[in-house]
Enzyme design. Structure first.
Site, PDB file in Angstrom:
ATOM      1  N   ALA A 186      28.416   3.291  -7.973  1.00 21.31           N
ATOM      2  CA  ALA A 186      29.291   2.894  -9.083  1.00 21.31           C
ATOM      3  C   ALA A 186      30.178   4.059  -9.496  1.00 21.31           C
ATOM      4  O   ALA A 186      31.386   3.899  -9.733  1.00 21.31           O
ATOM      5  CB  ALA A 186      28.461   2.397 -10.265  1.00 21.31           C
ATOM      6  N   ASP A 187      29.598   5.247  -9.586  1.00 20.62           N
ATOM      7  CA  ASP A 187      30.378   6.443  -9.910  1.00 20.62           C
ATOM      8  C   ASP A 187      31.414   6.738  -8.833  1.00 20.62           C
ATOM      9  O   ASP A 187      32.583   7.020  -9.126  1.00 20.62           O
ATOM     10  CB  ASP A 187      29.450   7.652 -10.050  1.00 20.62           C
ATOM     11  CG  ASP A 187      28.866   7.798 -11.441  1.00 20.62           C
ATOM     12  OD1 ASP A 187      29.535   7.416 -12.409  1.00 20.62           O
ATOM     13  OD2 ASP A 187      27.738   8.304 -11.555  1.00 20.62           O
ATOM     14  N   VAL A 188      30.991   6.713  -7.578  1.00 17.64           N
ATOM     15  CA  VAL A 188      31.884   7.080  -6.486  1.00 17.64           C
ATOM     16  C   VAL A 188      33.041   6.097  -6.362  1.00 17.64           C
ATOM     17  O   VAL A 188      34.204   6.494  -6.216  1.00 17.64           O
ATOM     18  CB  VAL A 188      31.108   7.179  -5.155  1.00 17.64           C
ATOM     19  CG1 VAL A 188      32.066   7.327  -3.976  1.00 17.64           C
ATOM     20  CG2 VAL A 188      30.152   8.362  -5.198  1.00 17.64           C
TER      21      VAL A 188
END
Length: 402
Positions: free
Chosen positions: A185-187
């Protein structure tokens, strides 16, 4: 700005771009690392009172000093912070805010991932800085975005995966909802941020007009539900966990061989016919109910057990050889070390050695950027920095008129 960066004979796509990086953890740093890989100058602002980016302390793996002690370069931090310079600034002080304003005056891009309105009290929010510098592209990343009922809730990758729906699709069908094994999700949020920033830069270059980018982990997570999101929107039925199986393609799964597991991805009907022939199950390929992908989806509960029984009698090598010989997609399930040490990874330059002063051995190994640009290749100009290591040189440069 070029004066902050080491010169290079090789042209870069973003060599004249200056990025003021107020982000930390993973989403924002992923975006700024990508911009740095393309040649942009990245000035990473870190809080000297906390030791900098939170991930500097996220062990257990750290680059070592020559005496064998751990540095503040954790493996996690190093994954998203090459090609950056670090300046230690306490933005809660007037002196620190003045430094940020000086850097903002030179910036093409500002990126931050504070909670919404978290920078207002310091005068560093997008409205304040864009009023002073209307041509800047200002990207704000947060858990839920600048609007909506959850705007003030903190957001981490795990929460985004849960709220966004992907955990409901991941894991064993009979097990618990499971997060993806890395901070996807962050990436992916960082990827979207990069795309949005480059689009805004294109607009700025044509019009002189900057703009604010509002991006959230949860919005990005829902956007990359892709076909499972549209499966729901089209049918009204909530998708279910299928383990390694595919909701729209059959057979497309992990299968047990006699000596381990292997992946088979039959993408169309002609592949299915060849697949059945080569594994000695032409009878399945000849059955009308299995001849089309729609039929195989409808009858997956009868088809898949028969395929599992047949493939379980073959070794992984036998399955690979048979399916590759008829051009049916098939592949191994590698561990991380097997993947990174494979012949394919070596041929593609998946691991890069980057010189690192003061580190045991004089260099660190990082995962390469996968983009192979023919005219403006990715450059690995500098290893991830120690916290505040460039403070003096950056402040000295700021004394020079813009």
């Amino acid at each position: 700005m070029a004066e902050f960066n080491a010169s290079s004979e090789t042209p870069t796509a973003l060599g004249d771009i200056f990025v003021l990086d107020l982000s930390r953890i993973l989403a924002g740093p992923t975006a700024t690392q990508l911009l740095g890989d393309f040649g942009a100058t990245i000035i990473k602002v870190e809080n000297p009172k906390t030791g900098g980016d939170d991930t500097r302390g996220w062990g257990p793996n750290f680059a070592k000093n020559p005496d064998g002690t751990s540095t503040d370069l954790s493996a996690y931090f190093m994954a998203a912070n090459r090609n950056k310079q670090s300046i230690a600034v306490d933005i809660s002080t007037q002196e620190g805010q003045a430094i940020i304003h000086q850097l903002a005056a030179r910036a093409d891009i500002i990126i931050e991932n504070y909670k919404p309105d978290g920078l207002v009290k310091y005068g560093l929010d997008h409205k304040s800085l864009m009023k002073a510098h209307p041509s800047v592209v200002y990207c704000s990343i947060s858990g839920f975005g600048q609007t909506g009922p959850n705007r003030d809730q903190p957001g981490y990758d795990l929460m985004a995966q849960g709220f966004g729906g992907v955990m409901s699709l991941t894991g064993d069908p009979d097990g618990v909802p499971t997060k993806v094994g890395v901070g996807i999700a962050d990436v992916m949020c960082g990827m979207y941020a990069t795309i949005g920033i480059l689009a805004a830069l294109r607009h700025r270059d044509k019009t002189g007009e900057g703009q604010h980018i509002d991006l959230s982990l949860v919005d990005a997570s829902m956007a990359w539900l892709i076909n499972e999101g549209t499966n729901y929107l089209t049918s009204g039925n909530a998708p279910i966990r299928r383990g390694n199986a595919h909701p729209n393609i059959v057979p497309y799964d992990a299968f047990a061989a006699s000596d381990g597991h292997i992946l088979v991805a039959v993408g169309n009907d002609s592949q299915f016919a060849r697949f059945c022939d080569v594994i000695g199950r032409s009878d399945l390929g000849a059955e009308d109910k299995y001849k089309t992908n729609s039929g195989r989806i409808e009858h997956r509960e009868t088809l898949i057990p028969q395929l599992r029984e047949t493939l379980a009698k073959l070794t992984k090598a036998e399955i690979l050889e048979k399916l590759q010989s008829v051009k049916v997609p098939v592949g191994p399930i590698h561990t991380v070390d097997e993947a990174l040490n494979s012949d394919q990874a070596t041929a593609r330059g998946t691991i890069v050695d980057v010189a690192a002063d003061g580190i045991d051995g004089g260099n660190i190994q990082l995962l390469a950027n996968p983009l192979k640009l023919s005219r403006t290749p990715v450059q690995y100009r500098s290893a991830p920095p120690r916290c505040g290591q460039d403070t003096d040189s950056i402040l000295e440069t700021l004394k020079t008129p813009k």
